[in-house]
Design an enzyme around this catalytic site. Sequence first.
Site, PDB file in Angstrom:
ATOM      1  N   GLU A 587       0.631  -1.147   0.025  1.00 63.23           N
ATOM      2  CA  GLU A 587      -0.025  -0.038  -0.035  1.00 63.23           C
ATOM      3  C   GLU A 587       0.841   1.212  -0.071  1.00 63.23           C
ATOM      4  O   GLU A 587       0.630   2.208  -0.672  1.00 63.23           O
ATOM      5  CB  GLU A 587      -0.865  -0.062   1.158  1.00 63.23           C
ATOM      6  CG  GLU A 587      -1.941  -1.232   1.371  1.00 63.23           C
ATOM      7  CD  GLU A 587      -2.626  -1.377  -0.015  1.00 63.23           C
ATOM      8  OE1 GLU A 587      -3.246  -0.424  -0.217  1.00 63.23           O
ATOM      9  OE2 GLU A 587      -2.557  -2.557  -0.604  1.00 63.23           O
ATOM     10  N   SER A 734      -7.314  -6.990  -3.263  1.00 57.10           N
ATOM     11  CA  SER A 734      -7.264  -5.500  -3.814  1.00 57.10           C
ATOM     12  C   SER A 734      -7.110  -4.676  -2.691  1.00 57.10           C
ATOM     13  O   SER A 734      -7.418  -4.842  -1.318  1.00 57.10           O
ATOM     14  CB  SER A 734      -8.592  -5.159  -4.548  1.00 57.10           C
ATOM     15  OG  SER A 734      -9.663  -5.039  -3.994  1.00 57.10           O
ATOM     16  N   HIS A 735      -6.717  -3.253  -3.019  1.00 54.11           N
ATOM     17  CA  HIS A 735      -6.390  -2.421  -2.139  1.00 54.11           C
ATOM     18  C   HIS A 735      -7.704  -1.875  -1.272  1.00 54.11           C
ATOM     19  O   HIS A 735      -7.762  -2.005   0.029  1.00 54.11           O
ATOM     20  CB  HIS A 735      -6.140  -1.128  -2.745  1.00 54.11           C
ATOM     21  CG  HIS A 735      -6.006   0.203  -1.998  1.00 54.11           C
ATOM     22  ND1 HIS A 735      -5.382   0.558  -1.218  1.00 54.11           N
ATOM     23  CD2 HIS A 735      -7.209   1.114  -1.785  1.00 54.11           C
ATOM     24  CE1 HIS A 735      -5.562   1.679  -0.649  1.00 54.11           C
ATOM     25  NE2 HIS A 735      -6.784   2.007  -0.898  1.00 54.11           N
ATOM     26  N   MET A 736      -9.063  -1.972  -1.776  1.00 52.36           N
ATOM     27  CA  MET A 736     -10.125  -1.714  -1.140  1.00 52.36           C
ATOM     28  C   MET A 736     -10.625  -2.919  -0.102  1.00 52.36           C
ATOM     29  O   MET A 736     -11.441  -2.693   0.693  1.00 52.36           O
ATOM     30  CB  MET A 736     -11.488  -1.421  -2.210  1.00 52.36           C
ATOM     31  CG  MET A 736     -11.228   0.217  -2.915  1.00 52.36           C
ATOM     32  SD  MET A 736     -10.780   1.481  -1.693  1.00 52.36           S
ATOM     33  CE  MET A 736     -12.405   1.942  -1.321  1.00 52.36           C
ATOM     34  N   ARG A 739      -8.497  -2.195   2.752  1.00 49.53           N
ATOM     35  CA  ARG A 739      -9.034  -1.218   3.422  1.00 49.53           C
ATOM     36  C   ARG A 739     -10.360  -1.554   4.076  1.00 49.53           C
ATOM     37  O   ARG A 739     -10.497  -0.990   5.350  1.00 49.53           O
ATOM     38  CB  ARG A 739      -9.487  -0.087   2.271  1.00 49.53           C
ATOM     39  CG  ARG A 739      -9.497   1.124   3.084  1.00 49.53           C
ATOM     40  CD  ARG A 739      -8.460   1.997   3.423  1.00 49.53           C
ATOM     41  NE  ARG A 739      -8.760   3.360   4.233  1.00 49.53           N
ATOM     42  CZ  ARG A 739      -8.531   3.531   5.432  1.00 49.53           C
ATOM     43  NH1 ARG A 739      -8.594   2.577   6.371  1.00 49.53           N
ATOM     44  NH2 ARG A 739      -8.979   4.973   5.809  1.00 49.53           N
TER      45      ARG A 739
END
Length: 778
Positions: A587, A734-736, A739
């Site tokens: 990230e 994935s990033h989200m 998150r």
Amino acid sequence: MKFGTKAETLELILPVIKSAEVLPQVRLSVKEWNSTCNEIVKKVMKNNWHDIDLIVRSSAINEDSCNQSLAGHFLSIANVKGIENIDKAIRDVIDSFNDNNEENQVFVQPMLKNVILSGVAFSKDPNTGGDYIVINYDDSTGSTSSVTSGSTNNTKVYYHFKEHNKIKDQNLCKVINLVRELEEILQNDSLDIEFAITEEKKIYLLQVRQLCVNNKISHTLELEKNSNLKEALKDIVKKFDQLNIHHPRLYGRKTIFGIMPDWNPAEIIGIRPKNLALSLYKEVITDNIWAYQRDNYGYKNLRSFPLMISFGGLPYIDVRVSFNSFLPAALEDNLSEKLVNYYIDRLIENPSLHDKVEFKIIFSCYTVDIKERIKILLNYDFTEEECIKICDSLRHLTNKIIDGNDGLWKKDIEKINRLEIRRDEIMNSSLDKISKIYWLLEDCKRYGTLPFAGLARAGFIAVQMLKSLVSIGVLSKIDYENFMGDLDTVSSNMANDFKNLSKVAFIEKYGHLRPGTYDVLSSRYDETPDKYFDWNFKEINKSTNKKKFVLSLEQLNSIKELLKQHGLIQDVLGLFDFIKIAIEGREYSKFIFTKSLSDAMYLFKQLGEDNGFNVEECAYSDINIIKTLYSSSKNLKDIFYSSIYSGTRSYEMTKQIVLPPLIVEGEDVWSFNQPSLEPNFITLNNITGKVVFPSESKRLKGSILFIPSADPGYDWIFSHEIVGFVTMYGGMNSHMAIRAGELGIPAVIGAGEVLYNKWKLARLIYIDCANKKVEILK
């Protein structure tokens, strides 16, 4: 033949239609009902309809036109039987009109029984105006109205290019023949048709209306467009066939193409990116960088193979190339060939896994559950000896990556830190804009996306290792959630900084981010900060039940023994140190390299504006003109104009093309079912909320947000107290997804087009992540 009301049009078609049946009807106007209601009920009963179920349907004067459709706006009542019930049903339908127009109509028909397939067919793609027949259908509930009412989660979507004559499914062939005949009868190629097919294999026309298409063009341009579309599809099939043959530098007898495997372009740049976004993504990652770093990390050398192919402007991953790049470099040729063929065959068997190939299909790293997972190969003609060889090669590769002293990920973190210094040097220099853009992108590749690709690989291995400890029962799912919630990433720092920093300081640190990292049309945070953030709101989402991740003594000893048994070189603390730093490092590296990328895009926009081109025009250009302009004395304005002109023309065709998310054979280009994906549910929580979209910034608090894809630029959404979110594209790593895990926010990542488009029409939905389900409440 001219369109009348819904009932009138069916009456007119009844004597001439050959490809379908039309049910008998009794039609009446509101005026007729008001004056002779009893006589009308008797008329209905005279048709020997006393003992059968009937349907009372609306047929209002303003229900359908070429400019608007009020489909479903008025009441229809099914399963009506008996005089009293008919009387009441007609009155209820009339009451739903609400305009006191006595010319409005109601009609009564027998209920259709033994329905095996029903739905709605469009004679033109309603989204693009493209020359496709689009069929939304349900073949599981037996209802004639499940598609139009939205009462089923099993809706399927079929696309068929009109000029193509091969249709495999006989039921869908009946629908397509009906569409073609109605186009001829009505002399209209923009139709919206409701149909049903019974067990007796008869197809019934339930309704036909004009399709409202926003992008209307002249008939001459329509013919030219459709002719060009056919040629474009032929070119795609030709390119597919060229890439599908055996390649002497690749393992695997064939390939397939997907929008989500590996570097998932659908999530990052979308399924129809404009040329600047497409060319940037190719330049900084998918043409060369991806393969260089995978080679560095101990996998097969795929340098010089582009990972992403553009089919008429739609980006696809060459899955065979991707699968080759996940083979350990030391794995012998025969076994490599066998393994790639297995991977491809498994994905063809399970297309819904195309966004989960590394978790569900391929073996790209060693984990403590791999000996159990790899047993599946024994069902596909692999021997135990071959399975051992694969495990040994993956163990060697993984040990090299996770090494606490000489691990490749540590060198990549060092390299990414150098990029920020080099970026500042370029931005503060006296170089011209072309030179700045050129060197920002060169440094971005060498010191940004190259180490990021390595850290992304390390981050994936870290998540796989963590999930394997859950799968064998050493860690619980709650332990996994707690670990992810303890991560200290750029995103979690951003949440704290939003709360504690001044507006100026916050924008100084995060201003380069934008939703759609590669999209120049998406403004940066520092360009339109008030669009993204509510500066009066300083309380950030915090999970109320978040707990710290702590290993018990029993867990620590179990993991210690596992590492020893499996020949993994890390100790327990070193392993968890690697897992944490790898995920956080991925990230962080993304945050750093996007500064150089974002600055290059900002300067590119300025360069265009300096020469008379607005940002919308710049979006159609190709980033590779910077290399041309940097290395030659060619006229800047001419080069820019030529690139924009070419990109604009090609994008007009890109907008018309519709392709499946997974292309298995050339025939898929002409007709295909849009597959439903298996969404990724993040956290174990559940939530109910109203459906909203990013443009509705004042309604975000307490809502469930719908976004097509989600890269780091969408982190602004977490400053608005959303309770959950859904994306059309995206993977579980994935990033989200990371998150959502950090914040403990329920999320559905990668729902796919079919489910996403269905759910987004709701006003209120319920998400249950633990049970992996979404319910439309209203």
